[in-house]
Design an enzyme around this catalytic site. Structure first.
Site, short mmCIF file in Angstrom:
data_model
loop_
_atom_site.label_atom_id
_atom_site.label_comp_id
_atom_site.label_asym_id
_atom_site.label_seq_id
_atom_site.Cartn_x
_atom_site.Cartn_y
_atom_site.Cartn_z
N ASP A 24 53.34 49.78 58.44
CA ASP A 24 54.22 50.20 57.35
C ASP A 24 53.56 50.04 56.00
O ASP A 24 52.64 49.27 55.85
CB ASP A 24 55.42 49.25 57.31
CG ASP A 24 56.59 49.77 58.07
OD1 ASP A 24 57.61 49.11 58.01
OD2 ASP A 24 56.48 50.82 58.71
N MET A 51 66.09 46.86 48.84
CA MET A 51 66.06 48.31 48.60
C MET A 51 67.03 48.72 47.49
O MET A 51 67.61 49.80 47.55
CB MET A 51 66.41 49.08 49.89
CG MET A 51 65.47 48.78 51.03
SD MET A 51 65.95 49.58 52.57
CE MET A 51 67.34 48.57 53.08
N LYS A 111 56.78 54.50 54.73
CA LYS A 111 57.96 55.16 54.19
C LYS A 111 58.20 54.62 52.80
O LYS A 111 58.12 53.43 52.58
CB LYS A 111 59.19 54.86 55.07
CG LYS A 111 59.08 55.47 56.43
CD LYS A 111 60.42 55.44 57.13
CE LYS A 111 60.86 54.05 57.48
NZ LYS A 111 62.05 54.05 58.34
N1 SAH Z 1 62.21 43.93 57.08
C1 SAH Z 1 61.94 43.62 55.70
C2 SAH Z 1 62.84 44.35 54.73
C3 SAH Z 1 62.73 45.85 54.82
S1 SAH Z 1 63.69 46.66 53.61
C4 SAH Z 1 62.02 42.10 55.51
O1 SAH Z 1 62.54 41.40 56.39
O2 SAH Z 1 61.54 41.61 54.49
C5 SAH Z 1 62.51 46.83 52.31
C6 SAH Z 1 62.95 46.01 51.10
O3 SAH Z 1 62.56 44.65 51.24
C7 SAH Z 1 62.32 46.44 49.80
O4 SAH Z 1 62.98 47.55 49.24
C8 SAH Z 1 62.51 45.20 48.96
O5 SAH Z 1 63.83 45.11 48.48
C9 SAH Z 1 62.31 44.10 49.97
N2 SAH Z 1 60.94 43.55 49.95
C10 SAH Z 1 60.06 43.56 50.96
N3 SAH Z 1 58.92 42.91 50.59
C11 SAH Z 1 59.11 42.49 49.33
C12 SAH Z 1 58.31 41.77 48.39
N4 SAH Z 1 57.07 41.34 48.70
N5 SAH Z 1 58.83 41.51 47.17
C13 SAH Z 1 60.08 41.92 46.83
N6 SAH Z 1 60.88 42.60 47.68
C14 SAH Z 1 60.41 42.88 48.91
#
Ligand code: SAH
Length: 245
Positions: free
Chosen positions: A34, A170, A56
């Protein structure tokens, strides 16, 4: 026929990868990854490992989920060890369940490997605990990217009147809408909010404000970013340890 490891890559900092995830990455014949998975993880793969990017964007899907499912399936027909590497944890807005079901229906073996979710780790690196004794007894993780029908919201805003910490994933592009909705259900304009961009990485940046101000303060932060709403945000004054001031 191969086996698919639906694997959490953690929130960014490569050292937050689990030992189990690292093992399957090292053994992988192909890694399907991803946008949110730290690309440095791919350097741990054996030579000859194939890499397939199915990134994505936050709001638009470069590859529809159905196609990603099919890419994983096709690779499982071809290779023995297939790693599907996903940002954070596969089950926290990661669509890991959908991928598992798709494989199950086609007789492909799979395993889930949990990852450290950004929902908890990113606030933590910013010095914000999602729960704290005496301040909040629970936290919610909510999508900020609900599909918008004019008169119908999927998010049950009315339920959010409590003092739970709320972490929106998100949600950056809907920050103003989110803040306005929370004010509309009765939270004070002065209620604390933080937006954390690229958490746990060297580019991490945190902006702190209130429901009334955060939209102006944080609207230009780069993604990925998440939003933390709650009194726990104030603990950052004492607990911030990671970002350069
Ligand atoms: N499965 C992932 C989340 C997927 S949804 C998890 O458990 O972390 C994707 C969202 O995660 C992004 O839009 C953002 O809001 C958040 N996100 C993921 N990595 C991030 C990071 N390093 N810093 C801030 N937000 C993050």
């Amino acid at each position: 026929m191969g086996k698919v490891y639906l694997t959490g890559a953690g929130p960014g900092d490569i050292e937050l990868l689990t030992i189990k995830a690292l093992r399957v990455v090292k053994e992988a014949d192909v890694i399907i990854y991803d946008r949110l998975a730290n690309p440095d993880i791919l350097k741990e793969a054996k030579s000859g490992c194939e890499f397939v990017y199915v990134g994505k964007e936050d709001s638009h899907h470069t590859l529809p989920q159905e196609e990603i499912n099919e890419v994983i399936y096709q690779n499982a027909l071809k290779y023995e060890n297939v790693v599907r590497l996903k940002g954070g944890d596969p089950f926290v807005f990661g669509r890991g369940g959908e991928e598992g079901i798709y494989l199950k229906e086609r007789g492909i073996r799979f395993e889930f490997i949990p990852g450290i979710t950004s929902a908890i780790a990113v606030p933590q690196y910013a010095g914000i605990p999602v729960t704290h004794r005496g301040i909040t007894v629970s936290f919610r993780v909510v999508t900020g990217h609900e599909s918008t029908h004019k008169d119908h919201s999927q998010i049950p805003w009315e339920n959010y009147k409590t003092d739970d910490t709320i972490v929106f994933l998100m949600g950056l592009h809907r920050l103003k809408h989110i803040a306005q909705k929370l004010i509309a259900i009765g939270k004070p304009k002065e209620y604390p909010v933080a937006v954390i961009s690229r958490g746990t990485t060297k580019d991490a940046k945190t902006v702190v404000g209130t429901l009334g101000t955060i939209w102006e303060l944080a609207k230009d932060l780069p993604t990925p970013a998440l939003i933390v709403v709650g009194e726990v945000v104030k603990l950052r004054d004492q607990l911030n340890w990671f970002e350069e001031e």
